[in-house]
Design an enzyme around this catalytic site. Structure first.
Site, short mmCIF file in Angstrom:
data_model
loop_
_atom_site.label_atom_id
_atom_site.label_comp_id
_atom_site.label_asym_id
_atom_site.label_seq_id
_atom_site.Cartn_x
_atom_site.Cartn_y
_atom_site.Cartn_z
N ILE A 26 3.43 8.51 -1.47
CA ILE A 26 3.25 7.94 -1.01
C ILE A 26 5.01 7.47 -0.32
CG2 ILE A 26 3.53 6.05 -2.35
CD1 ILE A 26 0.74 4.81 -1.19
N ASN A 39 5.02 -3.30 -11.95
CA ASN A 39 4.64 -4.56 -12.93
C ASN A 39 5.07 -6.26 -12.91
OD1 ASN A 39 7.50 -4.68 -14.47
ND2 ASN A 39 7.27 -2.24 -14.29
N GLY A 47 6.31 6.26 -12.44
CA GLY A 47 6.03 6.29 -12.04
C GLY A 47 6.59 6.06 -10.56
N VAL A 48 4.84 6.53 -10.10
CA VAL A 48 5.04 5.77 -8.12
C VAL A 48 6.21 4.47 -8.14
CG1 VAL A 48 3.29 4.26 -7.71
CG2 VAL A 48 3.71 5.50 -6.36
N ASP A 49 6.30 3.39 -8.82
CA ASP A 49 7.51 2.00 -8.72
C ASP A 49 8.74 2.82 -9.00
OD1 ASP A 49 7.83 -0.32 -8.77
OD2 ASP A 49 7.90 -0.80 -10.34
N THR A 137 -3.40 4.27 -12.69
CA THR A 137 -3.89 5.32 -13.54
C THR A 137 -2.53 6.45 -13.67
OG1 THR A 137 -4.07 6.48 -10.89
CG2 THR A 137 -5.85 5.02 -11.67
N GLY A 138 -2.07 6.28 -13.66
CA GLY A 138 -0.89 6.63 -14.57
C GLY A 138 -0.50 5.81 -15.88
#
Ligand code: AR6
Length: 189
Positions: A26, A39, A47-49, A137-138
């Site tokens: 992404i 969060n 993760g994506v963060d 979803t992670g």
């Protein structure tokens, strides 16, 4: 009027779909905005963060800190917007998904709120296109199939009722996620 005199209804005009699935990282997506699975501290994470903050640079965290100073972070199900920093996307919409806890603690409604509140921010700013990762979803452990069903349902309902954003991309990080989205799209419409 006798049936024979009734005008033939026009065939519905073809409108290209405003929802598409893309399998990619992404942080490479050149939509007007991308959504971050953040969060409630808004101070970054894994993760994506982590990937978004690394690729977008310190400007994103600076704006997150200002939002924290103003409103004390972001509650589960809610969303806030910052610059995209060095990302191809101009903006990041940070939303906080629910931690999966068996499904009876309001997780489905909270996950749906993440999609709706992110789309509301995109509409308020008249953003053309928005890309979503699979929120929760992670690390947060939401079952991927149920999460894909909620994502597709919420985005389709939003697009049916609103002009903005013009386009939504559901980003699949791997082939399994892509298949889940594709199945939901095929079964839902
Ligand atoms: N591009 C697209 N999708 C990705 C990428 C990427 N670069 N990286 C991971 N995913 P997660 P959560 C997918 O764990 O479950 C953080 O520490 C991944 O395969 O990033 O909402 C936050 O700070 C998965 O399907 O987010 C929070 O503390 C999806 O993105 C917590 O994790 C979401 O996985 C949030 O957990």
């Amino acid at each position: 009027m006798p049936d024979i005199m009734k005008p033939t209804p026009l065939a519905p005009t073809y409108e290209p779909s405003r929802l598409r699935i893309e399998q990619t990282d992404i942080t490479k997506l050149a939509t007007t905005a991308i959504v971050n699975a953040a969060n409630s501290s808004l101070l970054g994470g894994g993760g994506v963060d982590g990937a978004i903050h690394r690729a977008g640079g310190p400007e994103i965290l600076e704006e997150c800190r200002k939002i924290r100073a103003r409103q004390g972070g972001c509650k589960t199900g809610e969303a806030v917007i910052t610059t995209g920093g060095r990302l191809p996307a101009g903006y990041v919409i940070h939303t906080v998904g629910p931690v999966w806890n068996g499904g009876l603690k309001g997780e489905p409604e909270l996950l749906a709120s993440c999609y709706r509140n992110s789309l509301r921010i995109a509409a308020e700013h008249k953003l053309d296109s928005v890309g979503f990762p699979g929120i929760s979803t992670g690390i947060y452990g939401y079952p991927k199939e149920e999460a894909a069903a909620i994502a597709v349902r919420e985005v389709q309902q939003w697009l049916a009722a609103h002009e903005w954003p013009k386009e939504v991309v559901l980003v699949a990080f791997d082939g399994q996620a892509r298949q889940l989205y594709e199945r939901q799209l095929a079964s839902g419409s």
